[in-house]
Design an enzyme around this catalytic site. Structure first.
Site, PDB file in Angstrom:
ATOM      1  N   SER A 188      -5.842   3.111   4.505  1.00  0.00           N
ATOM      2  CA  SER A 188      -4.975   3.206   3.232  1.00  0.00           C
ATOM      3  C   SER A 188      -6.265   2.137   2.831  1.00  0.00           C
ATOM      4  O   SER A 188      -6.773   0.628   2.416  1.00  0.00           O
ATOM      5  CB  SER A 188      -3.694   1.732   3.924  1.00  0.00           C
ATOM      6  OG  SER A 188      -3.908   1.133   2.904  1.00  0.00           O
ATOM      7  N   SER A 224       0.526  -1.024  -0.266  1.00  0.00           N
ATOM      8  CA  SER A 224      -0.281  -0.111  -0.083  1.00  0.00           C
ATOM      9  C   SER A 224       0.566   1.348  -0.364  1.00  0.00           C
ATOM     10  O   SER A 224       0.278   2.485  -0.032  1.00  0.00           O
ATOM     11  CB  SER A 224      -1.200   0.098   1.369  1.00  0.00           C
ATOM     12  OG  SER A 224      -1.830  -0.590   0.757  1.00  0.00           O
ATOM     13  N   LYS A 242       0.118   3.704  -2.629  1.00  0.00           N
ATOM     14  CA  LYS A 242      -0.518   4.959  -2.528  1.00  0.00           C
ATOM     15  C   LYS A 242      -0.664   6.443  -2.836  1.00  0.00           C
ATOM     16  O   LYS A 242      -0.960   7.492  -3.266  1.00  0.00           O
ATOM     17  CB  LYS A 242      -1.659   4.413  -1.206  1.00  0.00           C
ATOM     18  CG  LYS A 242      -2.824   3.281  -1.926  1.00  0.00           C
ATOM     19  CD  LYS A 242      -3.408   2.910  -0.307  1.00  0.00           C
ATOM     20  CE  LYS A 242      -4.570   1.841  -0.326  1.00  0.00           C
ATOM     21  NZ  LYS A 242      -3.984   0.715   0.074  1.00  0.00           N
TER      22      LYS A 242
END
Length: 562
Positions: A394, A203, A206
């Site tokens: 997240s 993640s 992101k």
């Protein structure tokens, strides 16, 4: 031949007569006045004009013996002129025969004098010719060029850093480890381990999605969900625009996405506008769902784990959905479905009935709008707010929405295959090379995403400046021991770095990642990225990464790469 008895020339005779008159009549030769000594004396005593003064023709025309004889008359110097004739008749030849040694000596003296003069004049001529020196070439030896390149300027000496984290970096809990640490103020790479190798990020990706969205969409961009009149009576079309935050919660209530647009507002606009346009038949009998902003079938990456749907972490990435397709719109982690489009249609159909649709709950079908009068629309919060809702916890669905919309706005089709081009094209504005980046989704769940740790550290150095709207990312990141996915981390001895590690976390079944900014103990801003990669990786890798980050916090700018 000239007759040696030939009389003397008139000039020579006159000179001899004058010389005789100057003598005393009583003078008589002394024993030394021998003929051999007398001739040289008379010759040497004569004036230069007597030797050299004769006209050139006379001097050249007369025999040598005539010249010699003219300067040495014989007989009594007191004799009368008439006495000169007999002496003259004897001639030069007789004189030579009588005084051979004197004549030879005199001749040699004259020859020597003439040769000497000639030599002198010749010497002058030669000396003059040699007055200009002949240049002598000078041979200058040149050294062979040094084949080694020389710097144009001396480099500043490198600082000797002494704070080592080498033992912590080989902690077996980190498994296959990749890392990079950069001084954000200077851009200097302080520490790295396989930092140029592109690997899966989890993640942490992101952050890349957010930076690309800010570059292409801008912080104020809003996603729009619209309703238009259909091509047949009683039909309306609900068109998804990539806003997964559209919520079914009632007026005055908030979903997990605070400030999200409401289905109830959109339904009320639609019912009122349709009735106004169709007063004779105001009822909406058919609802068409249009999720073609990108291909609705391209909603799930091959490497995503399907169990994430029921676990509540992810929904299929469609352009039309409500509440991120959560069963509980107020919960961050809530079970999702396999068909977000259908669920969005059901909830909107009910909202139309609740808003007073004369026909109640319409039937539902799928399709694509072909024009039509706008009946209503609602918009998401701006991108700057959506980033703040995605990063702390997240949110995978928001990551997918931002990536796909970025692709569409940049002129691509919003497909999974377009994302590498769309995201890297957007990121290039930040001046960090995107060579080697592979982007397969916007959430980081795909295991075939590939980003070097050094790229993340360098991108965070740019983000740390807060320029070009990147402050929205800094403000949204989790903080160690305080917020988001880092709230419960950095415990025990690692707590020294709490509040000073601002970073994005990542987790896959084959990777743990951590990347962001460290406000070091010495005040140095450091940016970093850690990836631990291995199938079946233990959760303890997170703690090992926290320990490494805390050590870097303590080292600051004294961090050694050894």
């Amino acid at each position: 031949m000239i007759d040696p008895e030939q009389p003397l020339s008139r000039r020579a005779a006159r000179e001899a007569e004058a010389a005789a008159r100057r003598r005393s009549p009583q003078s008589t030769p002394t024993p030394d006045d021998s003929p051999a000594s007398e001739v040289p004396t008379q010759l040497m005593g004569a004036a230069p004009t007597q030797l050299m003064g004769a006209a050139p023709t006379e001097a050249l025309g007369a025999a040598p013996t005539e010249v010699l004889g003219a300067t040495a008359p014989l007989g009594d110097t007191a004799a009368a002129p008439d006495a000169e004739a007999p002496a003259a008749k004897k001639g030069i030849g007789a004189f030579v025969r009588q005084h051979p040694r004197a004549v030879l000596t005199t001749a040699l003296s004259v020859a020597f004098l003439l040769l000497g003069s000639a030599a002198v004049f010749a010497g002058i001529a030669v000396g003059s010719a040699q007055a200009t020196p002949v240049p002598v070439p000078t041979i200058i030896e040149t050294a062979e060029p040094d084949p080694r390149p020389m710097p144009t300027a001396m480099a500043d000496p490198s600082r000797l850093r002494t704070c080592s984290i080498s033992q912590l970096a080989v902690d077996e809990r980190l498994v296959e480890f990749y890392g990079s640490v950069v001084n954000a103020s200077t851009g200097e790479v302080l520490w790295d381990r396989r930092a140029d190798t592109a690997v899966r990020t989890g993640s942490v990706l992101k952050v890349i999605t957010a930076a690309a969205a800010l570059a292409t969409l801008g912080p104020d961009y809003r996603m729009t969900t619209r309703v238009v009149a259909g091509s047949t009576p009683g039909t309306v079309v609900l068109i998804g625009g990539g806003d997964a935050t559209l919520s079914r919660v009632g007026p005055g209530q908030e979903s997990i996405y605070r400030g999200a647009p409401k289905l109830a507002d959109l339904a009320a606009q639609t019912v009122a506008a349709y009735a106004a346009a169709n007063p004779d038949e105001p009822g909406i009998t058919n609802l068409v769902l249009d999720s073609t902003y990108w291909n609705p079938a391209d909603n799930w990456h091959d490497t995503w784990n399907r169990d994430r749907i029921s676990a509540g972490f992810q929904a299929p990435a469609t352009a039309l959905m409500v509440d991120g397709d959560r069963n509980d719109p107020r919960a961050q982690t809530s079970a999702r479905s396999n068909d977000p489009i259908a669920r969005a249609g059901q909830w909107f159909a009910q909202a139309l009935a609740d808003a007073g649709n004369p026909a109640g709950v319409p039937t539902i079908s799928t399709g694509a709008a072909v024009g039509g009068t706008l009946l209503g629309q609602v918009q998401s919060q701006p991108v700057s707010v959506l980033i703040g809702q995605m990063l702390p916890n997240s949110d995978n669905t928001l990551g997918e929405m931002l990536a796909r919309v970025t692709s569409r706005v940049i002129g691509l089709d919003g497909s999974t295959s377009s994302l590498t081009q769309a995201i890297t094209g957007s990121l290039n504005t930040y001046g960090v090379s995107t060579a080697g980046l592979v982007i397969k989704d916007g959430s980081g769940l795909a295991t075939d995403n590939a980003v070097p740790a050094r790229y993340m550290a360098q991108l965070f150095a740019v983000i740390n400046t807060r320029e070009r709207n990147l402050g929205y990312i800094m403000d949204a990141l989790p903080v160690a021991g305080q917020s988001g996915t880092l709230a419960s981390r950095f415990t025990g001895s690692n707590a020294v770095a709490r509040g000073n590690v601002i970073a994005k976390t990542g987790w896959l079944r084959s990777a743990y990642s951590l990347s962001g900014v460290i406000r070091a103990a010495d005040g140095t801003p450091l940016t970093f990225a850690f990836y631990s990669v291995r199938d079946g990786i233990p959760e303890s890798a997170k703690t090992a990464q926290d320990t490494l980050a805390a050590a870097i916090f303590n080292c600051g700018d004294n961090l050694s790469n050894n």
